[in-house]
Every structure is written in structure tokens, then in C-alpha cells.
Design an enzyme around this catalytic site. Structure first.
Site, short mmCIF file in Angstrom:
data_model
loop_
_atom_site.label_atom_id
_atom_site.label_comp_id
_atom_site.label_asym_id
_atom_site.label_seq_id
_atom_site.Cartn_x
_atom_site.Cartn_y
_atom_site.Cartn_z
N ASP A 8 44.87 39.09 37.15
CA ASP A 8 45.22 37.54 37.09
C ASP A 8 44.16 36.87 35.85
O ASP A 8 43.14 36.95 35.75
CB ASP A 8 44.54 37.00 38.32
N GLU A 39 49.25 34.26 37.58
CA GLU A 39 49.32 33.00 38.68
C GLU A 39 48.25 31.96 38.42
O GLU A 39 48.18 31.03 39.07
CB GLU A 39 49.13 33.61 39.79
N ASN A 40 47.09 32.36 37.65
CA ASN A 40 45.94 31.56 37.43
C ASN A 40 45.85 31.02 36.00
O ASN A 40 44.75 30.53 35.56
CB ASN A 40 44.72 32.18 37.78
N HIS A 68 49.88 31.13 43.72
CA HIS A 68 49.79 29.77 42.95
C HIS A 68 51.11 29.90 42.29
O HIS A 68 51.01 28.93 41.33
CB HIS A 68 48.41 29.93 42.26
N HIS A 150 50.43 41.47 45.73
CA HIS A 150 49.45 40.23 45.71
C HIS A 150 48.87 39.83 46.96
O HIS A 150 49.66 39.26 47.60
CB HIS A 150 50.17 39.12 45.08
N HIS A 177 40.52 38.86 42.68
CA HIS A 177 39.89 38.53 40.92
C HIS A 177 38.56 39.38 41.18
O HIS A 177 37.96 39.62 39.98
CB HIS A 177 39.65 37.18 40.76
FE LIG Z 1 44.66 34.91 41.31
FE LIG Z 2 46.48 34.69 44.44
#
Ligand SMILES: [Fe+2]
Ligand SMILES: [Fe+2]
Length: 267
Positions: A8, A39-40, A68, A150, A177
Site C-alpha cells: 500500500d 488504496e492510500n 479505501h 486485501h 501496512h
Molecule cells: Fe492500506
Molecule cells: Fe486497506
């Protein structure tokens, strides 16, 4: 075929780190395809068309997403355009975007990338196991398949990897993460790691500002967080390098590439 899968990407520090490191990693490891979870990427929450383009310009060829996905509203029409960005497959039918993608590597081999989301401690989506079955049934010819799973719970991730062992080339966990030390080849030849990790601020709580996050846990009150773009200092780069037999799709090896990268002093 060699594939680099990057965890990520968190905010500007993550995007800039990928752009800094990717050219030399690509040359050093003779990488045929680069995939990253994005996604981040936009300030820590979601992906915008602009940040997606920045990541693609840095050399990433396919971007996957997660819980996200919808944080930046401009992503909704963008996901329905012809871009190599996919969101979790097991959202309800009719959800914008798509959950898997077929691409050609630089080596000329076709490969399918699939993004699926877990349900334990997460949103109540359709069964990730049945979603995986459906996409594999659709891929009638047996091309290599890499799955970004995920998910939060390690048990669900290990179960998915074993469910798909021998049917896909790799099952790679994202979302927590936190990189895990269990990269391995499963008995039937599927490459697996519980979590790839992230590319984000090294001194942080999973990419978010440490003080605010600690205060939130200690006080149980909502705490306003700065955008994750504003965290300075070293950046943790977590990825895995996969070697896959292009003919059979069987995984040969998986190894972690973890770097603590110091951004240049001047901005
Ligand atoms: Fe993430
Ligand atoms: Fe996530």
C-alpha cells in the site's frame, strides 16, 4: 517472469519513494511487471486520478485498491475508463470499475491481476472465496494469475492462499501496512505472503501521524489527523519479488524487498 508487487502506497511520501526507487530496482532485478496497491495514495485515503497517474508515470503498471477505494469521489468515473486500476472484485454486482485485469508483460506473456477483499473485521462484501472461483472459471485458458488479497485477519489470508494453491501463481496480502516474514511457496506452487506491507512514513502508526494515533487509542476520542502527506522523514518501502514460470503459471520463488529510504534533504 519476474513481477514486483509493492505494498500500500501511503500519501506523497509513498508516491515519491516509489518514483525514487523503482528505476534502479527494475534494472537490478530485470522486472517484467510492476504492480502496486494504491488504496492510500491520495493523502492516505483512496486514490485520485491525479495520484494514479503519478504512480503510473513512476513505472507501476497495474494499481490495485481496497477498503479505501471510494474515499476520493473522482475515482468513481475514472475506474470505468480504460485505466490499469482495479478495485476489489467482491463488491456487489453493478459497482463501478472492475475487479480483475488482463495485461501483457514486457516479456510478452499475458497475466491476470485480481483484487479481492477479505470480510473478517472488514466490510461485509460477497464471499471472497466464491468471487475467486468465479473469476478463475472465467479465465478459461490457464494464464498466470496474481491475487492481491486485501484483508485484515491473518487466518483468512492463509485460508485463501491454501484455497487457491495450485490454481493461481500468487496470493499476496495487503491492507495491514505491516510486512510479514512468512513469504513462501505453498505445496502446489502458489507464492504467498500474509502482508506485503506499505510504502509510507517509517516513523508512523501504519502510515498515520504517531501522536494523533496514540492519542486516539489512549483517549478513545476522535482525533483530527493531519494528512499523511505531511509526515516527513524516512520512508519504509515494502515489496515482494516474484518469479513465476510463464508457461505453467507456477510460482518459483518469492522474496521480500524491504528498504528504509531517506528522502533527499531539500524539497
Ligand atoms: Fe492500506
Ligand atoms: Fe486497506
Amino acid at each position: 517472469m519476474r513481477i514486483l508487487f509493492i505494498g500500500d502506497i501511503v500519501g506523497r511520501p509513498g508516491r515519491e519513494c516509489v518514483a525514487r526507487l523503482l528505476p534502479s530496482l527494475r534494472a537490478q532485478h530485470k522486472i517484467d511487471l510492476v504492480i502496486a496497491n494504491g488504496e492510500n495514495a491520495a493523502g492516505g485515503f483512496g486514490l485520485s486520478p491525479k495520484t494514479a497517474q503519478e504512480i503510473l508515470d513512476a513505472g507501476v503498471e497495474v494499481i490495485t485498491l481496497g477498503n479505501h477505494t471510494w474515499a476520493q469521489k473522482e475515482i468513481i468515473p475514472y475506474l470505468d475508463t480504460d485505466v490499469p486500476v482495479i478495485r476489489p472484485l467482491n463488491y456487489p454486482p453493478g459497482t463501478p470499475g472492475r475487479g480483475w485485469l488482463r495485461v501483457s508483460t514486457r516479456q510478452g506473456t499475458d497475466i491476470a491481476i485480481v483484487n479481492i477483499m477479505g470480510r473478517v473485521f472488514m466490510d461485509p462484501l460477497d464471499s471472497p472465496f466464491r468471487a475467486a472461483d468465479a473469476v478463475l472459471a472465467e479465465l478459461a485458458d490457464s494464464i498466470p494469475v496474481v491475487v492481491d488479497f486485501h484483508a485484515e485477519a491473518t487466518s483468512e489470508k492463509v485460508a485463501m492462499a491454501n484455497y487457491l494453491d495450485g490454481r493461481v501463481s500468487a496470493v499476496l496480502g495487503t491492507h495491514t501496512h505491516v510486512p510479514t516474514a512468512d513469504a513462501r511457496v505453498l505445496p502446489e506452487g502458489t507464492l504467498y505472503v500474509t502482508d506485503v506491507g506499505m510504502v509510507g512514513p517509517y516513523n508512523s502508526v501504519i502510515g498515520a501521524e504517531t501522536d494523533a494515533m496514540v492519542r486516539r487509542f489512549v483517549t478513545q476520542l476522535p482525533v483530527r489527523q493531519n494528512r499523511r502527506d505531511q509526515i516527513e522523514g524516512p520512508v519504509s518501502f515494502n515489496a515482494v519479488l516474484l518469479e513465476i514460470d510463464s508457461g505453467t503459471g507456477r510460482g518459483r520463488s518469492i522474496r521480500r524487498i524491504d528498504i528504509i529510504d531517506e528522502p533527499p534533504a531539500e524539497r
